[in-house]
Design an enzyme around this catalytic site. Structure first.
Site, mmCIF file in Angstrom:
data_model
loop_
_atom_site.group_PDB
_atom_site.id
_atom_site.type_symbol
_atom_site.label_atom_id
_atom_site.label_comp_id
_atom_site.label_asym_id
_atom_site.label_seq_id
_atom_site.Cartn_x
_atom_site.Cartn_y
_atom_site.Cartn_z
ATOM 1 N N ARG A 238 -0.048 11.660 9.924
ATOM 2 C CA ARG A 238 0.995 12.334 8.695
ATOM 3 C C ARG A 238 2.241 12.416 9.539
ATOM 4 O O ARG A 238 2.473 12.469 10.928
ATOM 5 C CB ARG A 238 0.541 13.652 8.566
ATOM 6 C CG ARG A 238 -0.722 14.028 7.573
ATOM 7 C CD ARG A 238 -0.233 13.517 6.191
ATOM 8 N NE ARG A 238 -1.332 13.964 5.371
ATOM 9 C CZ ARG A 238 -2.294 13.135 4.852
ATOM 10 N NH1 ARG A 238 -2.264 11.740 5.301
ATOM 11 N NH2 ARG A 238 -3.210 13.437 4.006
ATOM 12 N N GLU A 267 7.918 11.297 1.713
ATOM 13 C CA GLU A 267 7.570 10.228 1.106
ATOM 14 C C GLU A 267 7.299 10.438 -0.277
ATOM 15 O O GLU A 267 6.814 11.745 -0.761
ATOM 16 C CB GLU A 267 6.274 9.504 1.938
ATOM 17 C CG GLU A 267 4.926 10.423 1.984
ATOM 18 C CD GLU A 267 3.939 9.909 2.650
ATOM 19 O OE1 GLU A 267 4.112 9.520 3.747
ATOM 20 O OE2 GLU A 267 2.726 9.965 2.239
ATOM 21 N N HIS A 285 2.223 4.098 2.957
ATOM 22 C CA HIS A 285 0.942 5.111 3.148
ATOM 23 C C HIS A 285 0.041 4.476 2.327
ATOM 24 O O HIS A 285 -0.565 5.107 1.244
ATOM 25 C CB HIS A 285 1.357 6.363 2.497
ATOM 26 C CG HIS A 285 0.433 7.419 2.848
ATOM 27 N ND1 HIS A 285 0.698 8.743 2.879
ATOM 28 C CD2 HIS A 285 -0.769 7.248 3.069
ATOM 29 C CE1 HIS A 285 -0.393 9.459 2.930
ATOM 30 N NE2 HIS A 285 -1.411 8.778 3.354
#
Ligand code: 8YV
Length: 319
Positions: A238, A267, A285
């Site tokens: 993260r 994000e 991601h």
């Protein structure tokens, strides 16, 4: 499934692929809040009936949403990370939480290692070199840094960190790890408790630990500078585990060699300073983003909801 014959009502806060959406719609009444322009109004209109939430790792569920849903019983997270779910608020109300561990572990590890290789060997630039004709016009591609035989540090030797280290051992790397304690399942790898010492050891520092308030900015200025101007930081956990401003400063000023990142503060928007840097590999991601893993994640989300509402044990409970 429920005491009444009406399907259980679930709030869905993010999109899923059709192979998940179709079976979810067939089993539950799904309220898609992410499609509503007026999210607060939408939440208000369904609040009296919603008994479950289907969310995603990066979206989670905050206290305000939990408190807005008086009948909420369970939150099913599509992702292993549940740091974006307000667990304290869930505990206060006895709300159950599930996630999708294990099914994604090896894909996430694969991408982390691929990011290390791609960035070290300059593969993105090399692809461009071929496509834009530089190979023919300018000649050989500039030399890049070797990977095999170097020193790796794995910050957080949970399931994902373990699979990363296992893969790195195939590159004959000298592997060390940090965690709260030495792990008996990792006898071949050196335990270095202090993240700064681990960073000093590492040519490649992998950040693989579950995020929590305690790990926030665990990779701060000191760790970043200990990795140093020849080193690389790879983050597949993260964004909050790294002090992003300190990372950007170090990348811009050459105090850190490079970074390969799958996660960002805020994000999918990211700090525009990243876009000006060529010593960072940026990924959207997607470490868990394979067909196989995402199908398994979706099934776990559904199976946990079904288990809860039929009174069976949760398959992968967090709370
Ligand atoms: C995301 C993740 O959930 O597993 C996690 O914690 O962050 C990812 O798998 C994925 O992007 C789906 O939303």
């Amino acid at each position: 499934m429920s005491a009444s014959s009406r399907p259980v009502e679930i709030l869905q806060v993010g999109p899923y692929p059709d192979w998940d959406q179709i079976p979810l719609d067939a089993t539950f009444t799904m309220h898609r809040s992410f499609e509503a322009d007026d999210k607060a109004g939408f939440l208000n209109s369904v609040a009296g009936e919603v008994r479950g939430i289907a969310t995603r790792g990066e979206l989670g569920t905050d206290r305000a949403m939990i408190e807005a849903l008086p009948k909420l019983e369970v939150i099913s997270v599509y992702g292993v990370g549940y740091d974006a779910v307000d667990l304290a608020a869930c505990r206060e109300r006895g709300i159950r939480v599930t996630n999708t561990p294990d099914v994604l572990t090896r894909d996430v590890a694969d991408l982390g290692v691929a990011m290390m290789l791609a960035q070290s060997r300059g593969m993105i630039g090399a692809e461009k070199w071929v496509r834009d004709g530089s190979w023919a016009s300018k000649g050989l591609y500039p030399l890049k840094d070797r990977v095999f035989g170097k020193k790796a540090g794995v910050l957080g030797l949970g399931h994902i960190g373990y699979e990363v280290a296992k893969r790195l051992s195939g590159f004959d790397m000298e592997i060390a790890y940090s965690d709260v304690s030495a792990k008996d399942y990792a006898p071949d790898w050196q335990f270095i408790g202090d993240p700064v010492d681990l960073a000093r050891h590492a040519d490649f520092l992998f950040v693989t630990l579950a995020a929590s308030p305690q790990t926030r900015h665990i990779v701060g200025r000191e760790v970043i500078e200990a990795v140093g101007p020849e080193g690389m930081i790879i983050n597949i956990s993260r964004a909050g585990n790294i002090d992003e401003d300190a990372l950007l400063d170090a990348l811009e000023q050459g105090r850190l060699g490079s970074a390969a990142l799958d996660v960002f503060e805020g994000e999918p928007k990211l700090n525009p300073r990243f876009l000006a840097l060529d010593n960072v590999l940026l990924q959207p991601h997607h470490a868990s983003g394979t067909f196989e893993t995402r199908e398994a994640m979706g099934k776990l989300v559904r199976d946990n909801l079904t288990a809860h509402f039929s009174g069976a044990d949760l398959l992968t409970p967090v709370l």
